[in-house]
Design an enzyme around this catalytic site. Structure first.
Site, PDB file in Angstrom:
ATOM      1  N   ASP A 225       0.830  -1.212   0.000  1.00 41.00           N
ATOM      2  CA  ASP A 225       0.000   0.000   0.000  1.00 41.00           C
ATOM      3  C   ASP A 225       0.864   1.261   0.000  1.00 41.00           C
ATOM      4  OD1 ASP A 225      -2.344   1.446  -0.070  1.00 41.00           O
ATOM      5  OD2 ASP A 225      -2.729   1.315   2.076  1.00 41.00           O
ATOM      6  N   LEU A 226       1.856   1.303  -0.896  1.00 46.51           N
ATOM      7  CA  LEU A 226       2.712   2.496  -0.973  1.00 46.51           C
ATOM      8  C   LEU A 226       1.978   3.570  -1.773  1.00 46.51           C
ATOM      9  CD1 LEU A 226       6.227   0.876  -1.493  1.00 46.51           C
ATOM     10  CD2 LEU A 226       5.370   2.037   0.555  1.00 46.51           C
TER      11      LEU A 226
END
Length: 372
Positions: A225-226
């Site tokens: 979830d960057l």
């Protein structure tokens, strides 16, 4: 954007503590007196920015995990140990402040009523910096973000050996990019419109062209979830015309799972497109940074277009579904949707071949000149 290990994107499990209750929690569990507290946005957990009247590092994030994920202490243990490991390896990752009992987390009741839900509570160091969502991204920071994505996955996959790591095998986890086909269950939330038709096309192409190739991709541990709110940056130059940035913080490890290197670069590309005034060119800069650490194979590169499209579909469908459950949190839940639909539609109008040509030519240019 975590939501349990099953394929439910979210049930009604989000904590809803008031600021006074949260401050009392910090005192009771961690033995710290809160001097100031403020709420932070969150997808399905509850976060507070906390200042305490203590010596040394006086700012923290109180993270109260939703009751569904709180039933999986091994998973939260793995996420927290990974954060500690990355910090020790020199990455700008938060670390936990120990409870009064010397633990990294504590299971606490939401209130005093019998049968009340229990939430896992952690107090994490507060990281300085500005979310990428709030800056005008340029080629330099996009390259750095790609490089960061590859570096995080590589060091976790090669050197992180904590016993809790086995909990990262999250087969039906809705946010794992392999699980785009599970969106079939939630697509009703889009209603009937042109957007739904595109998402259905993404899901069908994903089933036919990506799923059969998964076994040829190189496996690793994904942060997962960057996004533009989970990466913090500091400016390293005074130039207003051409600012230079460095990553000062990596947030939110709740979507960690076993996946593939190519998943991480696809996720980073998709989220960096969201805020960019020139979204179609973003992928090449992120890809160049990623490939400076982990060059992709031909099979992985060939799946990139559908993987980026698949992440758009996940984000848009799950946000629509979750906004039906939590209408009061709709504005935060649909942040990505504001520009996400436009970008996904544009990608399909431009087409895979033209998109890949732009990405790969941009990335190729870096091999001759390095990051600009």
């Amino acid at each position: 954007m975590s939501s349990g290990n099953d394929c439910q994107p979210q049930t009604l499990t989000k904590p809803a503590l008031g600021e006074q209750e949260a401050a009392e929690l910090v005192d009771r569990v961690f033995g710290l007196k809160v001097s100031w507290i403020g709420s932070l946005p969150s997808y399905d957990d509850q976060n507070f920015h906390v200042r305490v009247s203590a010596e040394g590092a006086a700012e923290y994030v109180l993270k109260i995990t939703n009751s569904e994920d709180s039933r999986e202490p091994d998973l939260i243990e793995a996420q927290t140990q990974a954060m500690m490991f990355l910090s020790a390896e020199g990455f700008p990752s938060a670390t936990p402040y120990l409870t009064k009992d010397g633990n990294i987390m504590s299971l606490e009741s939401g209130d005093t009523r019998p049968g009340s839900k229990k939430y896992m509570v952690r107090l994490l160091t507060y990281l300085p910096g500005t979310p990428v969502a709030k800056i005008a991204t340029n080629a330099q920071i996009l390259y750095e973000i790609g490089k960061l994505a590859a570096s995080v996955d590589k060091v976790l996959s090669e050197k992180f050996h904590h016993p809790s790591v086995k909990s990262l095998h999250r087969g039906q986890f809705i946010w794992n990019l392999a699980n785009v086909p599970l969106l079939d269950q939630y697509i009703y939330a889009l209603g009937q419109n042109k957007y739904r038709a595109v998402v259905e096309q993404v899901i069908e192409q994903f089933k036919g062209k990506v799923i059969p190739k998964l076994s040829s991709f190189r496996a690793c541990i994904n942060h997962g979830d960057l996004n533009d709110h989970n990466i913090l940056v500091d400016s390293t130059s005074a130039s207003l015309e051409n600012p230079q940035y460095r990553v000062s913080g990596i947030l939110d490890f709740s979507d960690m799972s076993y996946g593939y290197y190519v998943f991480e670069v696809a996720i980073a590309i998709m989220y960096m497109m969201i805020e960019s005034p020139d979204p179609l060119s973003v992928g090449g800069h992120v890809l160049a940074g990623f490939e400076s650490v982990v060059p992709l194979t031909a099979e992985e590169r060939g799946a990139l277009f559908l993987l980026v499209s698949g992440r758009f579909a996940q984000s848009l469908v799950i946000a629509a579904h979750t906004a039906l459950l939590y209408p009061e949190n709709k504005e935060y839940l649909t942040i990505t949707a504001k520009t996400g639909w436009k970008h996904l539609m544009t990608m399909f109008e431009v087409g895979q071949e033209a998109m890949e040509k732009t990405w790969f030519e941009t990335a190729q240019a870096y091999t001759h000149r390095g990051p600009s």
